[in-house]
Design a protein around this motif. Structure first.
Motif, mmCIF file in Angstrom:
data_model
loop_
_atom_site.group_PDB
_atom_site.id
_atom_site.type_symbol
_atom_site.label_atom_id
_atom_site.label_comp_id
_atom_site.label_asym_id
_atom_site.label_seq_id
_atom_site.Cartn_x
_atom_site.Cartn_y
_atom_site.Cartn_z
ATOM 1 N N ALA A 1 -15.923 29.090 19.463
ATOM 2 C CA ALA A 1 -15.215 27.825 19.279
ATOM 3 C C ALA A 1 -14.152 27.944 18.201
ATOM 4 C CB ALA A 1 -16.205 26.715 18.946
ATOM 5 N N LEU A 2 -14.484 28.681 17.100
ATOM 6 C CA LEU A 2 -13.488 28.870 16.039
ATOM 7 C C LEU A 2 -12.309 29.698 16.534
ATOM 8 C CD1 LEU A 2 -15.778 29.506 12.925
ATOM 9 C CD2 LEU A 2 -14.399 27.478 13.419
ATOM 10 N N GLN A 3 -12.565 30.647 17.429
ATOM 11 C CA GLN A 3 -11.465 31.451 17.965
ATOM 12 C C GLN A 3 -10.479 30.577 18.739
ATOM 13 O OE1 GLN A 3 -12.763 34.740 20.374
ATOM 14 N NE2 GLN A 3 -10.685 35.302 21.019
ATOM 15 N N LEU A 4 -11.006 29.673 19.559
ATOM 16 C CA LEU A 4 -10.129 28.772 20.297
ATOM 17 C C LEU A 4 -9.395 27.835 19.358
ATOM 18 C CD1 LEU A 4 -9.074 27.541 22.930
ATOM 19 C CD2 LEU A 4 -11.126 26.118 23.010
ATOM 20 N N SER A 5 -10.107 27.290 18.362
ATOM 21 C CA SER A 5 -9.443 26.374 17.435
ATOM 22 C C SER A 5 -8.385 27.094 16.616
ATOM 23 C CB SER A 5 -10.481 25.722 16.520
ATOM 24 O OG SER A 5 -11.145 26.707 15.742
ATOM 25 N N ASN A 6 -8.632 28.361 16.262
ATOM 26 C CA ASN A 6 -7.622 29.123 15.526
ATOM 27 C C ASN A 6 -6.371 29.352 16.363
ATOM 28 O OD1 ASN A 6 -9.239 29.307 13.244
ATOM 29 N ND2 ASN A 6 -10.173 31.245 13.890
ATOM 30 N N SER B 1 -0.794 28.041 17.318
ATOM 31 C CA SER B 1 0.276 27.564 18.190
ATOM 32 C C SER B 1 0.981 26.359 17.585
ATOM 33 C CB SER B 1 -0.295 27.201 19.563
ATOM 34 O OG SER B 1 -0.876 28.318 20.184
ATOM 35 N N VAL B 2 0.208 25.470 16.978
ATOM 36 C CA VAL B 2 0.821 24.306 16.335
ATOM 37 C C VAL B 2 1.668 24.737 15.143
ATOM 38 C CG1 VAL B 2 0.353 22.157 15.113
ATOM 39 C CG2 VAL B 2 -0.992 22.764 17.136
ATOM 40 N N VAL B 3 1.145 25.692 14.350
ATOM 41 C CA VAL B 3 1.917 26.176 13.195
ATOM 42 C C VAL B 3 3.191 26.848 13.650
ATOM 43 C CG1 VAL B 3 1.897 27.809 11.276
ATOM 44 C CG2 VAL B 3 -0.096 26.380 11.695
ATOM 45 N N ASP C 1 -17.769 26.780 31.064
ATOM 46 C CA ASP C 1 -18.605 27.527 32.005
ATOM 47 C C ASP C 1 -18.021 28.879 32.369
ATOM 48 O OD1 ASP C 1 -20.340 25.422 31.997
ATOM 49 O OD2 ASP C 1 -19.579 24.521 33.845
ATOM 50 N N LEU C 2 -16.692 28.961 32.524
ATOM 51 C CA LEU C 2 -16.072 30.149 33.091
ATOM 52 C C LEU C 2 -15.406 31.060 32.079
ATOM 53 C CD1 LEU C 2 -14.423 28.607 36.286
ATOM 54 C CD2 LEU C 2 -16.659 29.692 36.066
ATOM 55 N N ALA C 3 -14.848 30.545 31.010
ATOM 56 C CA ALA C 3 -14.006 31.368 30.140
ATOM 57 C C ALA C 3 -14.333 31.285 28.664
ATOM 58 C CB ALA C 3 -12.530 30.978 30.341
ATOM 59 N N SER C 4 -15.231 30.421 28.254
ATOM 60 C CA SER C 4 -15.456 30.248 26.820
ATOM 61 C C SER C 4 -16.319 31.349 26.223
ATOM 62 C CB SER C 4 -16.109 28.892 26.549
ATOM 63 O OG SER C 4 -17.413 28.851 27.112
ATOM 64 N N GLY C 5 -17.212 31.928 27.034
ATOM 65 C CA GLY C 5 -18.118 32.931 26.504
ATOM 66 C C GLY C 5 -19.289 32.376 25.736
ATOM 67 N N LEU C 6 -19.543 31.079 25.813
ATOM 68 C CA LEU C 6 -20.679 30.495 25.118
ATOM 69 C C LEU C 6 -21.982 30.942 25.770
ATOM 70 C CD1 LEU C 6 -19.522 26.803 24.507
ATOM 71 C CD2 LEU C 6 -19.385 28.736 22.936
ATOM 72 N N GLY C 7 -23.062 30.833 25.009
ATOM 73 C CA GLY C 7 -24.359 31.173 25.534
ATOM 74 C C GLY C 7 -24.800 30.214 26.615
ATOM 75 N N SER C 8 -25.816 30.630 27.382
ATOM 76 C CA SER C 8 -26.255 29.822 28.514
ATOM 77 C C SER C 8 -26.790 28.469 28.073
ATOM 78 C CB SER C 8 -27.327 30.577 29.295
ATOM 79 O OG SER C 8 -28.437 30.862 28.453
ATOM 80 N N LEU C 9 -27.516 28.433 26.956
ATOM 81 C CA LEU C 9 -28.057 27.150 26.516
ATOM 82 C C LEU C 9 -26.970 26.237 25.971
ATOM 83 C CD1 LEU C 9 -31.440 28.127 24.823
ATOM 84 C CD2 LEU C 9 -31.017 27.230 27.101
ATOM 85 N N GLY C 10 -25.964 26.798 25.315
ATOM 86 C CA GLY C 10 -24.850 25.982 24.856
ATOM 87 C C GLY C 10 -24.111 25.336 26.007
ATOM 88 N N VAL C 11 -23.946 26.113 27.092
ATOM 89 C CA VAL C 11 -23.303 25.564 28.285
ATOM 90 C C VAL C 11 -24.160 24.447 28.872
ATOM 91 C CG1 VAL C 11 -22.591 26.095 30.643
ATOM 92 C CG2 VAL C 11 -22.051 27.683 28.792
ATOM 93 N N GLN C 12 -25.484 24.643 28.900
ATOM 94 C CA GLN C 12 -26.367 23.628 29.472
ATOM 95 C C GLN C 12 -26.380 22.354 28.639
ATOM 96 O OE1 GLN C 12 -27.441 24.138 32.490
ATOM 97 N NE2 GLN C 12 -26.457 26.161 32.305
#
Length: 833
Positions: A227-232, A237-239, A389-400
């Motif tokens: 999540a931090l990677q996406l927010s960074n 991009s904003v900067v 679900d498809l591109a974030s790479g989160l764990g299965s429980l986080g997705v659920q």
């Protein structure tokens, strides 16, 4: 660009190349034909192989024919082979159940490989014909013991044969890779369906237990990092957008996007005024304004997302980054959310009740406004979850967990929206139904509404229970599917109602538009029939769209829905026959259009062309009949070719017909062939007076199976055409259109024959329907022991009035003979023809 679009552009490029080559080759062939001597041809080819500017036969990079290796290199073919091999090995070596994201990625890679292989085939195929053309120009290789006129021809032929062999090898490899990639796409699609079905029944630990949250705590650090990677990336991009002098561009993009998102609601009044100008009926224009507002909202949302992304990135390519994936999946849902808001605003119309479509009171309409906004945010949330679900790479429980949050956000709408609608119906919340004429319909509507509310409550309770038991994917898919189907059916219902109303009020013969079409010569029946057929085709297409949405597994994705619609429109292939929407459309439209085109051309032949020719009625009828049958055969072939039926696929039909002709259809085929012969040779035509089998009558119609003969009593005798070919037929009007008559008169032996002949001749001259040229004649036919027989003969205008004229001639001669004292008797041996 899709596979179909790329193939189309490759085809156009190949066609253009062939056209250019043809413009160069045609003068070359003409010049070669003019040079008849072998030495001239040898000199031409020799000059072409010298490497000068005219080296059109050298298959090199600097010649007209590019070398096959320059069109498709070995490196490209090897890279494509390695890509397909890698996809295949990944599928085969993986024994465990792969996630939906990995299978979808493999499917995208296989589709990309198929597209690349088809592009290679499209680039190579035009050169195959070019090589064949040049080899045909040089002629075949000399036989054993023979030599070419010039060594240059031999060398050039060898080079071309070598280049053609290289081209054939590359083309075969490209076609093979295209087939392999297509099979991979099909197999991966089946695997994707299997994965989705497996996920529906997959059970996780219950969120009510401590074990679920304990495992989630173990995945928390990794999920936080993703999540931090996406927010960074978003922050960077904003900067970047605020640096390098792009701040103004970034702010303009944000403001423009906000204005575009608000534009449809600001233009709602103008949209309704435009609908009021186009349509006068209140219901039709309400439906039209709703659909127009939806389309404007959809277009503005697409433009707003593009403008915002351009302002954020400044046109930089961020392909492959998490930000690009996130923006792609979320941005694809914004148009759907805006379209739902536009439809909701038009259906509810809380302020302008005269434009409200739904039969709701003001209180219910105002209560549904926040629920509609809530419902419109679901596609955006669905886009976020699709990225998770498809591109974030989160764990299965986080997705659920996120999927369960979506269930608890969307499921309450299944209860609240039907409840708000049902409360506005009579008999709910203390409301008493009045005694109006529509009370029965209102009570029935209320019953359906209460049933829908009960079912929605049951489904919502089931989803909550499924989440509590750990079947989160099942609950998530169920809620997503119901929400997407509700949105799609609402929009499709509006389109269906508008099409039905327009078909009943605007596109009918009694409307103003129908009156204008009638003045142009279109029959009333055709206008009404076209309206019904158009409405039916629209209904069938809307049903296809509804099925496509149902197959999208609850995804608010316009692109995926369009792909599903395309697959449904293309249809399945059964036994080489393709069943699709466009095929059904062609099968319906081609006969109808063919009927009116054939009818119009027949009218042109009869009213415009034939009156200016010397063709008789029989020839005109034969021409019209042959044209009609030929045209219908062409229409039938068009219909058969549209569904893919060829001569090869009809082999079994021809075989069955051959057996049937041998047993039971022989007479039908015989009559059909005889009908063609009658129309072509015209031994009898329309209007002829014929005698066949002792029956005399006029030919009224000749078809390919039988001929209609009108009899004297007004009835019609239908004669098989084969009888006109195999039996004797007397045609009274063929070759001599006039009729002839012969009347015999018996006189006693003592009668003055000279006087009698004179009297009879003068009597015949007074018959008005007998032709004066040739003049009627009276002659001695026979002399017996007691009587002398005189025969009176003459010609009439037509064989059809011979009987009436014969009767007039008998009466005239009888009166004249008796007036002059000649005793006569008329025997029954008179002949007519």
């Amino acid at each position: 660009m899709s596979l179909k679009e790329k193939s189309f552009w490759c085809w156009r490029s190949g066609s253009a190349t062939l056209l250019i080559v043809a413009l160069v080759v045609c003068p070359l062939v003409a010049r070669a034909q003019q040079n008849s001597s072998p030495s001239a041809l040898a000199g031409s080819v020799a000059s072409g192989s010298s490497g000068s500017a005219t080296g059109y036969l050298t298959p090199g990079a600097d010649s007209l024919i590019a070398a096959p290796s320059a069109v498709v290199s070995d490196a490209d073919l090897n890279a494509l082979e390695a890509s397909i091999e890698q996809i295949f090995r990944t599928r085969v070596d993986s024994h465990a159940m792969r996630g939906a994201a990995e299978v979808a990625d493999l499917e995208r890679r296989a589709d990309k490989a198929e597209t690349s292989a088809n592009a290679m085939v499209a680039r190579l195929e035009p050169y195959e014909k070019i090589y064949q053309s040049f080899l045909a120009l040089l002629g075949p290789a000399p036989g054993k013991g023979e030599t070419d006129a010039s060594p240059a021809i031999t060398a050039q032929r060898d080079r071309l044969l070598k280049g053609k062999g290289d081209l054939s090898g590359r083309l075969m490899r490209a076609r093979l890779y295209a087939l392999e990639a297509h099979q991979l796409v099909v197999a991966l699609g089946q695997r994707t369906d299997a994965v989705q079905q497996a996920l529906l029944t997959q059970r996780f630990q219950s969120p009510l237990g401590a074990g679920f949250w304990g495992r989630l705590r173990g995945e928390f650090s990794a999920d936080t990092g993703r999540a931090l990677q996406l927010s960074n990336e978003i922050g960077e991009s904003v900067v970047d957008a605020t640096k390098r002098g792009r701040l103004t561009f970034f702010l303009v993009g944000i403001v423009a996007a906000a204005c575009l998102l608000c534009a449809p609601f600001a233009l709602a009044r103008q949209i309704r005024r435009a609908a009021a100008r186009i349509l006068r009926d209140g219901k039709d224009r309400r439906l039209a304004s709703a659909l127009m507002l939806m389309v404007v909202s959809l277009a503005c949302a697409m433009a707003a997302s593009g403008v915002f992304w351009l302002g954020l990135t400044g046109g930089d390519d961020l392909e492959g980054t998490d930000l690009d994936s996130f923006a792609d999946m979320v941005g694809a849902q914004l148009p759907m959310a805006a379209a739902l808001l536009g439809v909701a605003a038009a259906i509810l119309s809380p302020r302008q009740t005269e434009w409200r479509i739904a039969p709701l009171n003001d209180e219910a309409a105002r209560a549904l406004v926040p629920l509609a906004i809530w419902f419109a945010t679901l596609p955006v949330l669905k886009g976020v979850l699709r990225y998770v679900d498809l591109a974030s790479g989160l764990g299965s429980l986080g997705v659920q967990v996120l999927d369960a949050i979506f269930v608890f956000v969307a499921a309450p709408l299944l209860i609240m929206i039907p409840r708000a609608i049902v409360r506005s119906l009579p008999g709910e919340d203390g409301q008493e139904p009045d005694e109006a004429p529509g009370t029965l319909i209102e009570l029935r509507t209320a019953s359906i509404g209460r049933l829908a509310r009960t079912l929605a409550t049951i489904v919502a309770a089931f989803c909550f229970l499924a989440v509590a038991c750990g079947y989160i994917p099942l609950a998530y898919t169920t809620v997503s599917w119901l929400c997407s189907m509700a949105a799609a059916l609402t929009v499709l219902g509006l389109v269906f109602m508008l099409a039905q109303n327009l078909g009943e009020t605007v596109f009918v013969s009694s409307s103003s538009l129908g009156w204008r079409l009638t003045r142009l010569g279109v029959p009333h029946r055709v206008i009404d029939l076209g309206s019904v057929l158009a409405t039916g085709l629209i209904s069938v297409f809307l049903a296809f769209v509804a099925i496509a949405v149902a197959q999208s597994a609850g995804n608010f994705d316009l692109q995926q829905t369009a792909v599903n619609v395309g697959q449904l429109v293309v249809g399945p292939n059964i036994g080489g026959v393709t069943f699709s929407f466009d095929t059904v459309l062609i099968c319906l439209v081609a006969p109808v259009a063919g009927h009116y085109v054939i009818k119009a051309f027949q009218g042109w032949l009869r009213t415009r062309l034939f009156p200016r020719t010397r063709l008789d009625l029989g020839a005109q009828t034969s021409i019209v009949s042959i044209f009609t049958y030929t045209a219908w055969i062409l229409v039938g072939l068009t219909v058969l070719s549209s569904i893919g039926i060829t001569v090869k696929s009809m082999t079994w039909v021809v075989s069955a017909l051959s057996v049937g002709i041998g047993f039971g259809l022989q007479s039908i085929v015989q009559n059909f062939v005889s009908g063609i012969i009658l129309l072509a040779e015209r031994p009898v035509t329309i209007g002829d007076l014929v005698e066949i089998g002792g029956t005399v009558g006029d030919i009224k119609r000749i078809s390919v199976r039988s001929t209609d003969i009108g009899l004297a009593d007004g009835s019609t005798m239908i004669v098989p055409n084969s009888q006109f070919i195999t039996s004797a037929v007397r045609n009274a009007t063929l070759g001599h259109p006039t009729g002839s008559l012969s009347v015999a008169v018996d006189l006693p032996l003592g009668t003055d024959l000279v006087k009698a002949i004179g009297v009879m001749s003068s009597a015949l001259a007074g018959v008005p329907d007998l032709l004066k040229t040739p003049a009627p004649t009276v002659s001695v036919s026979s002399i017996s022991g007691k009587t002398v027989t005189l025969s009176a003969s003459g010609r009439t205008q037509s064989p059809r009035n011979v009987g009436a004229v014969s009767n007039e001639a008998r009466l005239a001669m009888w009166k004249e003979l008796h007036a002059n004292g000649v005793v006569a008797s008329i025997p029954s041996s008179a002949s007519e023809g």
